[in-house]
Design an enzyme around this catalytic site. Sequence first.
Site, PDB file in Angstrom:
ATOM      1  N   HIS A 293     -20.750  11.236  -9.342  1.00  0.00           N
ATOM      2  CA  HIS A 293     -20.195  10.816 -10.635  1.00  0.00           C
ATOM      3  C   HIS A 293     -19.231  11.821 -11.257  1.00  0.00           C
ATOM      4  O   HIS A 293     -18.829  11.636 -12.407  1.00  0.00           O
ATOM      5  CB  HIS A 293     -21.309  10.555 -11.653  1.00  0.00           C
ATOM      6  CG  HIS A 293     -22.213   9.427 -11.288  1.00  0.00           C
ATOM      7  ND1 HIS A 293     -22.036   8.147 -11.754  1.00  0.00           N
ATOM      8  CD2 HIS A 293     -23.305   9.392 -10.489  1.00  0.00           C
ATOM      9  CE1 HIS A 293     -22.990   7.369 -11.268  1.00  0.00           C
ATOM     10  NE2 HIS A 293     -23.777   8.104 -10.492  1.00  0.00           N
ATOM     11  N   LYS A 486     -17.729   8.535 -27.108  1.00  0.00           N
ATOM     12  CA  LYS A 486     -18.216   9.020 -25.814  1.00  0.00           C
ATOM     13  C   LYS A 486     -18.777  10.406 -26.047  1.00  0.00           C
ATOM     14  O   LYS A 486     -18.551  10.989 -27.110  1.00  0.00           O
ATOM     15  CB  LYS A 486     -17.097   9.053 -24.772  1.00  0.00           C
ATOM     16  CG  LYS A 486     -15.780   9.671 -25.294  1.00  0.00           C
ATOM     17  CD  LYS A 486     -14.661   9.572 -24.270  1.00  0.00           C
ATOM     18  CE  LYS A 486     -13.920   8.253 -24.289  1.00  0.00           C
ATOM     19  NZ  LYS A 486     -13.656   7.662 -22.998  1.00  0.00           N
ATOM     20  N   ARG A 487     -19.521  10.949 -25.066  1.00  0.00           N
ATOM     21  CA  ARG A 487     -20.002  12.312 -25.228  1.00  0.00           C
ATOM     22  C   ARG A 487     -18.824  13.247 -25.536  1.00  0.00           C
ATOM     23  O   ARG A 487     -17.708  13.045 -25.046  1.00  0.00           O
ATOM     24  CB  ARG A 487     -20.727  12.774 -23.944  1.00  0.00           C
ATOM     25  CG  ARG A 487     -22.104  12.145 -23.764  1.00  0.00           C
ATOM     26  CD  ARG A 487     -23.072  12.561 -24.853  1.00  0.00           C
ATOM     27  NE  ARG A 487     -23.467  13.941 -24.726  1.00  0.00           N
ATOM     28  CZ  ARG A 487     -24.667  14.354 -24.290  1.00  0.00           C
ATOM     29  NH1 ARG A 487     -25.594  13.481 -23.954  1.00  0.00           N
ATOM     30  NH2 ARG A 487     -24.938  15.631 -24.219  1.00  0.00           N
ATOM     31  N   LYS A 492     -12.614  15.306 -22.046  1.00  0.00           N
ATOM     32  CA  LYS A 492     -12.355  13.987 -22.642  1.00  0.00           C
ATOM     33  C   LYS A 492     -11.334  14.069 -23.781  1.00  0.00           C
ATOM     34  O   LYS A 492     -10.833  13.063 -24.257  1.00  0.00           O
ATOM     35  CB  LYS A 492     -13.665  13.366 -23.144  1.00  0.00           C
ATOM     36  CG  LYS A 492     -14.669  13.056 -22.025  1.00  0.00           C
ATOM     37  CD  LYS A 492     -15.950  12.477 -22.597  1.00  0.00           C
ATOM     38  CE  LYS A 492     -17.076  12.371 -21.600  1.00  0.00           C
ATOM     39  NZ  LYS A 492     -16.958  11.178 -20.724  1.00  0.00           N
ATOM     40  N   THR A 598     -16.820   3.870 -18.388  1.00  0.00           N
ATOM     41  CA  THR A 598     -17.345   2.502 -18.367  1.00  0.00           C
ATOM     42  C   THR A 598     -17.121   1.823 -19.717  1.00  0.00           C
ATOM     43  O   THR A 598     -17.022   0.605 -19.779  1.00  0.00           O
ATOM     44  CB  THR A 598     -18.839   2.471 -18.000  1.00  0.00           C
ATOM     45  OG1 THR A 598     -19.500   3.546 -18.670  1.00  0.00           O
ATOM     46  CG2 THR A 598     -19.027   2.598 -16.512  1.00  0.00           C
ATOM     47  N   LYS A 602     -15.810  -2.087 -21.428  1.00  0.00           N
ATOM     48  CA  LYS A 602     -16.433  -2.811 -22.545  1.00  0.00           C
ATOM     49  C   LYS A 602     -15.402  -3.089 -23.633  1.00  0.00           C
ATOM     50  O   LYS A 602     -15.379  -4.177 -24.213  1.00  0.00           O
ATOM     51  CB  LYS A 602     -17.601  -1.990 -23.115  1.00  0.00           C
ATOM     52  CG  LYS A 602     -18.714  -1.745 -22.098  1.00  0.00           C
ATOM     53  CD  LYS A 602     -19.693  -0.666 -22.561  1.00  0.00           C
ATOM     54  CE  LYS A 602     -20.594  -0.241 -21.406  1.00  0.00           C
ATOM     55  NZ  LYS A 602     -21.356   0.986 -21.684  1.00  0.00           N
TER      56      LYS A 602
HETATM   57  C1  26W Z   1     -27.319  18.110 -14.366  1.00  0.00           C
HETATM   58  C2  26W Z   1     -26.374  18.016 -15.503  1.00  0.00           C
HETATM   59  C3  26W Z   1     -25.551  16.809 -15.377  1.00  0.00           C
HETATM   60  C4  26W Z   1     -25.980  15.642 -15.987  1.00  0.00           C
HETATM   61  C5  26W Z   1     -25.246  14.492 -15.847  1.00  0.00           C
HETATM   62  C6  26W Z   1     -24.384  16.823 -14.651  1.00  0.00           C
HETATM   63  C7  26W Z   1     -23.660  15.688 -14.514  1.00  0.00           C
HETATM   64  C8  26W Z   1     -24.086  14.514 -15.112  1.00  0.00           C
HETATM   65  C9  26W Z   1     -23.320  13.235 -14.926  1.00  0.00           C
HETATM   66  C10 26W Z   1     -22.644  13.222 -13.592  1.00  0.00           C
HETATM   67  C11 26W Z   1     -22.403  12.999 -16.076  1.00  0.00           C
HETATM   68  C12 26W Z   1     -21.979  11.577 -16.188  1.00  0.00           C
HETATM   69  O1  26W Z   1     -22.586  10.802 -16.897  1.00  0.00           O
HETATM   70  N1  26W Z   1     -20.898  11.214 -15.517  1.00  0.00           N
HETATM   71  C13 26W Z   1     -20.236   9.948 -15.820  1.00  0.00           C
HETATM   72  O2  26W Z   1     -20.720   8.934 -14.972  1.00  0.00           O
HETATM   73  C14 26W Z   1     -20.187   7.665 -15.357  1.00  0.00           C
HETATM   74  C15 26W Z   1     -20.827   6.610 -14.495  1.00  0.00           C
HETATM   75  O3  26W Z   1     -20.387   6.723 -13.178  1.00  0.00           O
HETATM   76  C16 26W Z   1     -18.667   7.665 -15.241  1.00  0.00           C
HETATM   77  O4  26W Z   1     -18.177   6.440 -15.708  1.00  0.00           O
HETATM   78  C17 26W Z   1     -18.076   8.820 -16.049  1.00  0.00           C
HETATM   79  O5  26W Z   1     -16.685   8.893 -15.823  1.00  0.00           O
HETATM   80  C18 26W Z   1     -18.740  10.124 -15.668  1.00  0.00           C
HETATM   81  O6  26W Z   1     -18.300  11.171 -16.511  1.00  0.00           O
END
Ligand code: 26W
Length: 626
Positions: A293, A486-487, A492, A598, A602
Amino acid sequence: MYYFSLEFLMGRMMQNMLVNIDMEDHYKKALMDIGYKLEDLYEEEVDAALGNGGLGRLAACFLDSLATLELPAWGYGIRYDYGIFKQMIKEGKQVEIPDFWLKGGNPWEIERSDVIYPVNFYGRVEKYYDNGTERANWVDCQTVMAQAYDTPVPGYNTYNTNNLRLWRSRPCNEFNFDSFNQGDYFGAISERQSAEYITSVLYPNDSSPSGKELRLKQQYFFCSASIRDIIRRYKKNHGNDWSQFAAKNQIQLNDTHPAISTIELLRILLDEERMTYAQAWQIVHNTYAYTNHTVLPEALEKWSVALIQRLLPRHMDLIYLVNHFFIEKLKQKYPNDGEKVSRMSLIEEGDEKKVRMAYLSIVCSHTVNGVAALHSELLKETIFSEFNALYPGKIQNKTNGVTPRRWLHCCNPGLSELISESIGSVDEWITDLDNLQQLAGHATNPAFVEQFRKVKRANKERLRAWVKEHTGIDIPLDSLYDIQVKRIHEYKRQLLNILYVVYRYLTIKDTPRHERAQKFVPRVVMIGGKAAPGYYNAKIIIELINAVSRVVNSDADIGDLLKVVFLPNYNVSSAQIIIPASELSQHISTAGTEASGTSNMKFVMNGCLIIGTMDGANVEIAEEIG
Ligand code: 26W
């Protein structure tokens, strides 16, 4: 199929459940008869917010879609006592409040006192040889119990219902009599408490791994219980015939967070099922697939070898064993290229040795995917290029999606009805969004356009009331609603957005009053999102947005030409109010950094324009809708 994920950002359940089983109208009428509005009842429910952002919400949307497609797929994860924190804004700053979402009970879950497994930690490994295969007994462990809680996942207009199985940690019933007899009563109790602690709280980081022991415990805890559960189910039907295992069980890893489950399956097949390494490896490799991701290097998980060694000693041995066979293969293919071998090794050398969880996941899986066309190409060309050369075809694209049930039909009943009337019925499009193509002909029909405007205006009124209630700010209705939710993260670029707002404010002020109405469309800029509690830069961006908001909104000279609002506590439920009211939405990540996004999908589904960079799924959205 099993979707392994540390996060499921489900939001509220009731409306989705009623819509999917086609009971919403019946409930509406029945409640009306006794003097209640169903919408008011919906508002009573708390969000199940067991996720951070995109990755967790994607898992929730996939569950709805998998059930609707009538595919036999379960989610496996953790039943956290505390979901993602609630965000309050005090003096312009983010304050985090714990989210004890279970306090009023959870009517959707079914506690399974009959589905419970022991999970081991720590201890040591006793190796032995069995006909040339090295096996081990893992002894002197600390044991914690994993208990299942099931939430039904009905599909839209289907007969079958899938399941989301979340694990809760409980103390092992065998009381520690040793400590007890030695008079260490408090020691024995505290060991029980530390068992419960494992599933207490969701880690609120959404881009940088915490590296904390408890986080690795959470990962292994749910992976081990889930693998046990899958093996038990398989054996019920197939006994000890393992030949069908990979044909009957597919496990999808939602990022590397559940990657340790590959090694857990390998361990059980070797040490408990007594297979040869070759047999066990074949099964693991044919069972797993991995979704990446993010390409941000700081987001890629790397666990310290010393930590894994201590917490999961047998797993560390097996990671080295997998790495050994992998490196043998590399040396054969690339003789005399030691640099390449060390670049691709599952172990990163250095002051502190680390396991590269993404590489482990690639090696243990038959398929790897990115989450949008551009992102998947970047995986092949950049961070995983050497793996792409080694395993041609393994890395594929599967562009993300969102469920139109929740993100169009439920959150925007007005637009849903308009679409349905225009192209026949709700069933024309709600399970097959391509059929929205049929709307193209209506775009120039004045009656349709008029209705569309009415719907948008009603949605804007709903959001205006929400903003008033949650911020005290009055926003005008006849103004362009420009939204970025978004976060909060540097990549971003909420900072870019708010700097543009400052520029726009100054430009308006530099314009003579009598020229303003002609030059500027009135605009309400709304920005919302949570910052990870330890992410300093994200937190001061929130402060800046609130500071700009205070200055602009209190400037009588500007009036309704520009308003700025920070939307507090952005979550699934507020998204369902915010998105349908949007007219312009911002998706302006530095190109190449947002894997997919995503919410962009929406927003467009709700009749909103996107302003964005050619990043993630924006590229495909532009191709699709122009
Ligand atoms: C371990 C810490 C951590 C936690 C979560 C590292 C990385 C993440 C995720 C990979 C962050 C995340 O939510 N990524 C998002 O995933 C979405 C679903 O595929 C994408 O639409 C977003 O672009 C992406 O930032």
